[in-house]
Every structure is written in C-alpha cells, then in structure tokens.
Design an enzyme around this catalytic site. Structure first.
Site, PDB file in Angstrom:
ATOM      1  N   GLU A  54       0.825  -1.210   0.000  1.00  0.00           N
ATOM      2  CA  GLU A  54       0.000   0.000   0.000  1.00  0.00           C
ATOM      3  C   GLU A  54       0.861   1.263   0.000  1.00  0.00           C
ATOM      4  O   GLU A  54       0.628   2.181  -0.773  1.00  0.00           O
ATOM      5  CB  GLU A  54      -0.926   0.004   1.221  1.00  0.00           C
ATOM      6  CG  GLU A  54      -1.997  -1.082   1.207  1.00  0.00           C
ATOM      7  CD  GLU A  54      -3.095  -0.806   0.200  1.00  0.00           C
ATOM      8  OE1 GLU A  54      -3.286   0.366  -0.173  1.00  0.00           O
ATOM      9  OE2 GLU A  54      -3.771  -1.770  -0.205  1.00  0.00           O
ATOM     10  N   SER A  65      20.244  13.441  15.829  1.00  0.00           N
ATOM     11  CA  SER A  65      19.527  12.311  16.417  1.00  0.00           C
ATOM     12  C   SER A  65      20.472  11.132  16.655  1.00  0.00           C
ATOM     13  O   SER A  65      20.362  10.430  17.664  1.00  0.00           O
ATOM     14  CB  SER A  65      18.392  11.891  15.486  1.00  0.00           C
ATOM     15  OG  SER A  65      17.696  10.791  16.013  1.00  0.00           O
ATOM     16  N   LYS A  69      21.578   9.497  20.392  1.00  0.00           N
ATOM     17  CA  LYS A  69      21.491   8.068  20.702  1.00  0.00           C
ATOM     18  C   LYS A  69      22.840   7.533  21.166  1.00  0.00           C
ATOM     19  O   LYS A  69      22.900   6.676  22.060  1.00  0.00           O
ATOM     20  CB  LYS A  69      21.001   7.305  19.472  1.00  0.00           C
ATOM     21  CG  LYS A  69      20.558   5.887  19.766  1.00  0.00           C
ATOM     22  CD  LYS A  69      19.732   5.309  18.638  1.00  0.00           C
ATOM     23  CE  LYS A  69      19.140   3.967  19.029  1.00  0.00           C
ATOM     24  NZ  LYS A  69      18.259   3.415  17.967  1.00  0.00           N
ATOM     25  N   ASP A  88      19.614   1.533  13.125  1.00  0.00           N
ATOM     26  CA  ASP A  88      18.399   2.104  12.523  1.00  0.00           C
ATOM     27  C   ASP A  88      18.641   3.497  11.939  1.00  0.00           C
ATOM     28  O   ASP A  88      17.728   4.317  11.893  1.00  0.00           O
ATOM     29  CB  ASP A  88      17.273   2.153  13.557  1.00  0.00           C
ATOM     30  CG  ASP A  88      17.593   3.050  14.749  1.00  0.00           C
ATOM     31  OD1 ASP A  88      18.784   3.413  14.930  1.00  0.00           O
ATOM     32  OD2 ASP A  88      16.659   3.401  15.491  1.00  0.00           O
ATOM     33  N   GLU A 155      17.060  -0.798   8.500  1.00  0.00           N
ATOM     34  CA  GLU A 155      15.973  -1.390   9.281  1.00  0.00           C
ATOM     35  C   GLU A 155      14.682  -1.319   8.462  1.00  0.00           C
ATOM     36  O   GLU A 155      14.325  -0.262   7.945  1.00  0.00           O
ATOM     37  CB  GLU A 155      15.773  -0.643  10.595  1.00  0.00           C
ATOM     38  CG  GLU A 155      14.681  -1.273  11.460  1.00  0.00           C
ATOM     39  CD  GLU A 155      14.285  -0.405  12.642  1.00  0.00           C
ATOM     40  OE1 GLU A 155      14.280  -0.912  13.767  1.00  0.00           O
ATOM     41  OE2 GLU A 155      13.968   0.786  12.427  1.00  0.00           O
ATOM     42  N   HIS A 171       2.253   6.127  19.218  1.00  0.00           N
ATOM     43  CA  HIS A 171       3.458   6.954  19.241  1.00  0.00           C
ATOM     44  C   HIS A 171       3.121   8.388  19.661  1.00  0.00           C
ATOM     45  O   HIS A 171       3.826   8.995  20.467  1.00  0.00           O
ATOM     46  CB  HIS A 171       4.112   6.941  17.854  1.00  0.00           C
ATOM     47  CG  HIS A 171       5.389   7.710  17.782  1.00  0.00           C
ATOM     48  ND1 HIS A 171       6.575   7.230  18.294  1.00  0.00           N
ATOM     49  CD2 HIS A 171       5.674   8.940  17.261  1.00  0.00           C
ATOM     50  CE1 HIS A 171       7.539   8.120  18.086  1.00  0.00           C
ATOM     51  NE2 HIS A 171       7.004   9.161  17.461  1.00  0.00           N
TER      52      HIS A 171
END
Length: 248
Positions: A54, A65, A69, A88, A155, A171
């Site tokens: 889809e 970011s 991490k 990821d 990922e 989320h």
C-alpha cells in the site's frame, strides 16, 4: 597561532567530508532498497494482478539524532562505533493490505542475492506487551562508492494498515504524556491493539476466500479453453441448452 588555526580547519574539513560520506552511504542504501521494493511490487503486480504494498516510507536519522542516541547508549563518538552499534540510521516502513502480504514481502526481500538478513523479529506472532505488532528486519546491503564498497544496515518494518494506524496513534500518545502513559490508557491501547489484530485476521480470511474463488474460476476457464470453447461459443451453448430445456 595561525598554524594551529589552519591545522584545526583542515581537521574540521576532513571530519565534515568523512561524516558527509558516512551519511551518504545510508542514503544510497535507502535509495537501493526503495528501487528493489518497487521492482518487487511491479513484478508481483504483473504476475498476480495484485499489489501487496500500500505504502512505502523511508527516513534517514539526522546527525543530531544519531549523536543523541550515541550519548544515551554511552558509545564512543567514532563513525566505526556508530556503524557497529546503531542499526536504525536508515529506516524503511512498508505497509501492506494483509498479514500474508507481510510474510510474502519479507520472503522476497530475503531472497535477494545481495541482501543479508542480520536480524528478524516477528512482533505479529509474538506481539509486544503493549499490543504492538509488526515484522522487523535489519538487512545488510552493499553500496558501491567511487573508491570503496560499503556494507550498510537498513531497518525494515512491515505492517498492515491496521497495525500502522495503531502504532502511529500510540506513538503520538506516548510523546504527549512524555513517555509516562496512565495505566488506564495503557490498558485501552492494549485493547485497541487486540481489536486491530482481530480486524486483520478477519480481512485475511476474506482475502484467502477471494483467492480461492479466483483459483476456481481460473481452473474453470482453463477447462473451457482446453475444450476449445470461447466466450461466444459458450454463450451459444448456454442458449441452446436453455432452449432445449424450455428455460427462458
């Protein structure tokens, strides 16, 4: 003093170039995976006259970011450490119509000659405690640069529409309550996850039933074709039988 400044600038420039190349490799890996998924989607559509995918979304973590991490995990601030421990940086989410599509797409990805599966986590057969469902894969794909070959991790999350809808809302709620969701709401989320899973199972049953009907129709068409009966001849045959039996 001037020599030290020149040395620092050279170092900064070298670091910037290396960081840019590092991030570009992950971008190229996403581009490569997107091309592969589009090819698989089109091939499946041509052969089965059905599109199992889809939506496809991809995202690349920003350097900010990534380093956040690194700090949370207590890792070394080196590109080697980042590449080894953060899996990821490049992410892709594939949304399918049915549960069986998820496993079919994951199988087709795994069968790609230049892709190696590093991790495979099935949160559909084994949902997380909060009800989250999805199939997670970490794959390794080669990227060919001008002077080197890089093996890059991507990922991949594969979900149904219902799973994706639930995960998106969960989320938003998670961050709205600053990661501390009230117990009552956690229970409600778990219940809605079960409802979404029930819907997926119902739709999967309908999907299989339709597939069975299609196979039956195709088998009947093949029998008629083998008998040399086309659509026009079949219509004439039906009319003849109706006339003989006096059916109007």
């Amino acid at each position: 003093m001037r020599m030290e400044k020149t040395f620092d600038l050279k170092n900064l420039k070298a670091i910037k170039i290396e960081l840019t190349r590092f991030m570009m490799a992950y971008k190229f890996a996403l581009d490569e995976m997107t091309t592969k998924i589009n090819i698989l989607k089109d091939e499946f559509n041509y052969i089965h006259e059905y599109n199992p995918i889809e939506h496809v979304k991809s995202r690349l973590k920003s350097p900010g970011s990534i380093f956040s991490k690194v700090q949370r995990k207590g890792l070394d601030y080196t590109l080697e450490s980042i590449k080894e421990n953060i899996k990821d940086i490049a992410g892709m989410r594939i949304t399918c119509s049915f549960i069986s599509d998820i496993y079919e797409i994951s199988r087709m990805i795994a069968n790609q000659k230049d892709i190696r599966i590093i991790e495979y986590k099935d949160y559909i057969k084994n949902p997380k405690p909060n009800g989250y469902q999805s199939l997670h894969m970490i794959v390794e794909i080669p990227i060919f640069m001008s002077d080197r070959e890089e093996l890059i991790l991507v990922e991949i999350q594969i979900r149904t529409i219902a799973m994706d809808f639930w995960a998106s809302l969960e989320h938003k709620i998670y961050y709205k309550y600053n990661k501390e969701i009230p117990q009552k709401m956690l229970e409600e989320l778990k219940t809605t996850a079960e409802m979404a899973a029930h819907l997926d199972n119902k739709m999967e049953g309908l999907h299989k039933e339709m597939a069975k009907m299609k196979k039956t129709e195709e088998a009947e068409d093949q029998i008629l074709q083998s008998m040399g009966i086309g659509n026009n001849k079949l219509k004439l045959l039906e009319t003849f039988i109706e006339e003989q039996l006096g059916i109007k």
